[in-house]
Design an enzyme around this catalytic site. Structure first.
Site, PDB file in Angstrom:
ATOM      1  N   GLU A 172      75.301  50.339  47.173  1.00  0.00           N
ATOM      2  CA  GLU A 172      74.798  48.979  47.389  1.00  0.00           C
ATOM      3  C   GLU A 172      75.066  48.416  48.796  1.00  0.00           C
ATOM      4  O   GLU A 172      75.544  47.299  48.966  1.00  0.00           O
ATOM      5  CB  GLU A 172      75.390  48.034  46.327  1.00  0.00           C
ATOM      6  N   ASN A 213      73.613  55.270  46.540  1.00  0.00           N
ATOM      7  CA  ASN A 213      73.302  54.644  45.248  1.00  0.00           C
ATOM      8  C   ASN A 213      73.013  53.155  45.427  1.00  0.00           C
ATOM      9  O   ASN A 213      73.752  52.442  46.120  1.00  0.00           O
ATOM     10  CB  ASN A 213      74.511  54.822  44.307  1.00  0.00           C
ATOM     11  N   HIS A 249      68.871  49.189  36.647  1.00  0.00           N
ATOM     12  CA  HIS A 249      69.248  48.174  35.644  1.00  0.00           C
ATOM     13  C   HIS A 249      68.011  47.300  35.495  1.00  0.00           C
ATOM     14  O   HIS A 249      67.800  46.360  36.276  1.00  0.00           O
ATOM     15  CB  HIS A 249      70.439  47.336  36.132  1.00  0.00           C
ATOM     16  N   GLU A 277      72.081  54.539  36.574  1.00  0.00           N
ATOM     17  CA  GLU A 277      72.732  53.482  35.786  1.00  0.00           C
ATOM     18  C   GLU A 277      71.725  52.792  34.853  1.00  0.00           C
ATOM     19  O   GLU A 277      71.702  51.595  34.717  1.00  0.00           O
ATOM     20  CB  GLU A 277      73.373  52.449  36.718  1.00  0.00           C
ATOM     21  N   ASP A 279      69.618  50.997  32.199  1.00  0.00           N
ATOM     22  CA  ASP A 279      69.624  50.194  30.977  1.00  0.00           C
ATOM     23  C   ASP A 279      68.384  49.293  31.045  1.00  0.00           C
ATOM     24  O   ASP A 279      67.882  48.989  32.126  1.00  0.00           O
ATOM     25  CB  ASP A 279      70.902  49.383  30.757  1.00  0.00           C
TER      26      ASP A 279
HETATM   27  O1  G3I Z   1      91.107  46.554  34.662  1.00  0.00           O
HETATM   28  C1  G3I Z   1      91.162  45.133  34.788  1.00  0.00           C
HETATM   29  C2  G3I Z   1      92.150  44.551  33.794  1.00  0.00           C
HETATM   30  O2  G3I Z   1      93.463  45.020  34.111  1.00  0.00           O
HETATM   31  C3  G3I Z   1      92.091  43.022  33.859  1.00  0.00           C
HETATM   32  O3  G3I Z   1      92.951  42.487  32.872  1.00  0.00           O
HETATM   33  C4  G3I Z   1      90.649  42.584  33.591  1.00  0.00           C
HETATM   34  C5  G3I Z   1      90.513  41.071  33.618  1.00  0.00           C
HETATM   35  O4  G3I Z   1      90.259  40.648  34.908  1.00  0.00           O
HETATM   36  O5  G3I Z   1      89.801  43.140  34.601  1.00  0.00           O
HETATM   37  C6  G3I Z   1      89.794  44.565  34.523  1.00  0.00           C
HETATM   38  O6  G3I Z   1      88.939  45.075  35.519  1.00  0.00           O
HETATM   39  C7  G3I Z   1      87.565  44.852  35.238  1.00  0.00           C
HETATM   40  C8  G3I Z   1      86.853  46.229  35.234  1.00  0.00           C
HETATM   41  O7  G3I Z   1      85.436  46.081  35.075  1.00  0.00           O
HETATM   42  C9  G3I Z   1      87.392  47.128  34.133  1.00  0.00           C
HETATM   43  O8  G3I Z   1      87.085  46.560  32.893  1.00  0.00           O
HETATM   44  C10 G3I Z   1      86.969  43.998  36.347  1.00  0.00           C
HETATM   45  O9  G3I Z   1      87.521  42.690  36.243  1.00  0.00           O
HETATM   46  C11 G3I Z   1      85.466  43.922  36.195  1.00  0.00           C
HETATM   47  O10 G3I Z   1      84.889  43.252  37.323  1.00  0.00           O
HETATM   48  C12 G3I Z   1      84.880  45.343  36.162  1.00  0.00           C
HETATM   49  O11 G3I Z   1      83.478  45.216  35.970  1.00  0.00           O
HETATM   50  C13 G3I Z   1      82.733  46.422  36.268  1.00  0.00           C
HETATM   51  C14 G3I Z   1      81.842  46.135  37.490  1.00  0.00           C
HETATM   52  O12 G3I Z   1      81.005  47.272  37.746  1.00  0.00           O
HETATM   53  C15 G3I Z   1      82.649  45.861  38.742  1.00  0.00           C
HETATM   54  O13 G3I Z   1      83.401  47.012  39.076  1.00  0.00           O
HETATM   55  C16 G3I Z   1      81.880  46.759  35.045  1.00  0.00           C
HETATM   56  O14 G3I Z   1      82.701  47.153  33.968  1.00  0.00           O
HETATM   57  C17 G3I Z   1      80.923  47.897  35.400  1.00  0.00           C
HETATM   58  O15 G3I Z   1      80.015  48.132  34.321  1.00  0.00           O
HETATM   59  C18 G3I Z   1      80.108  47.530  36.643  1.00  0.00           C
HETATM   60  O16 G3I Z   1      79.320  48.622  36.985  1.00  0.00           O
HETATM   61  C19 G3I Z   1      78.495  48.417  38.161  1.00  0.00           C
HETATM   62  C20 G3I Z   1      78.472  49.723  38.939  1.00  0.00           C
HETATM   63  O17 G3I Z   1      79.798  50.119  39.255  1.00  0.00           O
HETATM   64  C21 G3I Z   1      77.613  49.565  40.185  1.00  0.00           C
HETATM   65  N1  G3I Z   1      76.255  49.121  39.832  1.00  0.00           N
HETATM   66  C22 G3I Z   1      76.225  47.898  39.032  1.00  0.00           C
HETATM   67  C23 G3I Z   1      77.051  48.069  37.756  1.00  0.00           C
HETATM   68  C24 G3I Z   1      76.984  46.844  36.882  1.00  0.00           C
HETATM   69  O18 G3I Z   1      77.545  45.740  37.537  1.00  0.00           O
END
Ligand code: G3I
Length: 365
Positions: A172, A213, A249, A277, A279
């Protein structure tokens, strides 16, 4: 019914909104497909995605669910031959402090994949999100930042060498208006950080396939044009880039033409194409009280079919595979991120195959 509405001039978008609005009072319909169902003209052996699709079929995995949920784990083992770490290989997860690496969740996923004969695609080495505080607050010279970028990439590639066969090296980096996204990496290292990221990755693991990506190919010609120019320029400069990841997406209201052109224009670069990715949102406008219906499921199946059909039409040696983001509707990132009801994937909350599953199979007929 839909055909009749179309015949009297209703647009598919209007039909969709009608079917959405009519659903608020619809009783809950049984929309799961019996997983043991013998699909037509396939005899009695059970179909699976990994067995019956002509290219790798993957899913982005949540390691906690992989560890704790047998239904989740067994569905992944059964249906997919490629896996991506949804979060476990991101910068904040593996490199939480400057001199600290944490491989535990990523290693669990890699070990699971290897034990079950599945390909591992690495996500992602360089992104502006999921950065630990120590990076966002890092103070240093340009050379210090360059060293930060190189050390992270080469340490991660080195750790997974021989186990992770491909990587989203940069994720991105293009903004919605087609310019380079003004990320901390661009600010600290200038536009050529992208090419150098690929070079560092290649130096660390020359056998790994390296991808750029991004998202938006199916809804923004501006963004798609900029992304395709970026990857073509990298390629023409001799930067070691092997593929392009289309996140896709997308939404059930996206046109067939836009979905197909996203794929064919990416293939025209000559690079491998990974739908990385996938969906398909059924409630992109967050209609209150929306619920899943047979009609919506069929519309979603038709879109999965369009995507698979277009993907299967590109040259075989460019087909890196189709990866869905998450496994079932209930662990999809979409409902929690957008705080709305949605059903974007081919498996429902009961781990059952939806109409979308058949749509995927129909796409290769
Ligand atoms: O692991 C921490 C946890 O310790 C904490 O208690 C909790 C509350 O803040 O957060 C947890 O981390 C979260 C992580 O997912 C694991 O669950 C982050 O806040 C949260 O922002 C993160 O979201 C992910 C997001 O990318 C950002 O990295 C989503 O699950 C994931 O599906 C999403 O995937 C992205 C791809 O990497 C890139 N393309 C878009 C796609 C969708 O946004």
């Amino acid at each position: 019914m839909i055909a009749r509405l179309k015949k009297i001039g209703f647009t598919s978008k209007l039909i969709l909104s009608m079917s959405l609005l009519s659903i608020s009072c619809a009783k809950s319909e049984n929309t799961s497909i019996d997983p043991g169902l013998v699909w037509p003209n396939h005899g009695t052996e059970e179909i699976t995605l990994q067995k019956n699709m002509p290219f790798p079929m993957g899913a982005a995995l949540n390691v906690n669910l992989l560890k704790s949920n047998a239904n989740y784990r067994n569905l992944v083992i059964k249906e997919f031959n490629s896996v991506t770490a949804e979060n476990a290989m991101k910068f904040a997860a593996v490199h939480p402090a400057k001199d600290t690496y944490n491989w535990s969740d990523a290693d669990y996923l890699v070990d699971f994949a290897i034990a079950n004969g599945k390909r591992v695609h690495g996500h992602t080495l360089n992104w502006y999100q999921s950065l630990p505080d120590w990076v966002n607050n890092f103070q240093g010279s340009t050379a210090d930042w360059e060293n930060l970028l190189k050390t992270h990439i080469q340490t991660v590639l080195g750790h997974f060498k021989g186990k992770v066969v491909s990587w989203d090296v940069v994720n991105e980096a293009i903004d919605e208006n087609g310019t380079l996204r003004n990320t901390i990496w661009l600010q600290k290292l200038g536009p050529d950080y992208i090419g150098r990221a690929f070079q560092y990755a290649h130096e660390a693991d020359p056998s790994a396939l390296l991808f750029y990506n991004d998202y938006g190919h199916e809804y923004s010609v501006t963004k798609r044009t900029a992304i395709l120019k970026l990857v073509s320029d990298l390629k023409s400069k001799g930067i070691p880039i092997d593929g392009i990841g289309l996140q896709m997406h997308t939404r059930v209201t996206q046109s067939d033409a836009n979905l197909a052109s996203a794929i064919t224009t990416a293939a025209a670069t000559g690079l491998k194409v990974h739908i990385s990715e996938l969906d398909i949102s059924l409630n992109p406008d967050n209609v209150p009280g929306a619920s899943y219906t047979v009609a919506l499921g069929e519309q979603q199946a038709a879109k999965y079919k369009v995507i698979v059909k277009a993907y299967n039409s590109i040259p075989k040696n460019q087909q890196y595979g189709i990866t869905q983001w998450n496994v079932t509707d209930t662990d999809s990132w979409i409902p929690s991120f957008y705080k709305r009801a949605d059903w974007p994937l081919p498996f429902d909350a009961q781990y059952q195959r939806k109409a979308a599953y058949q749509g995927i199979l129909d796409g290769i007929k």
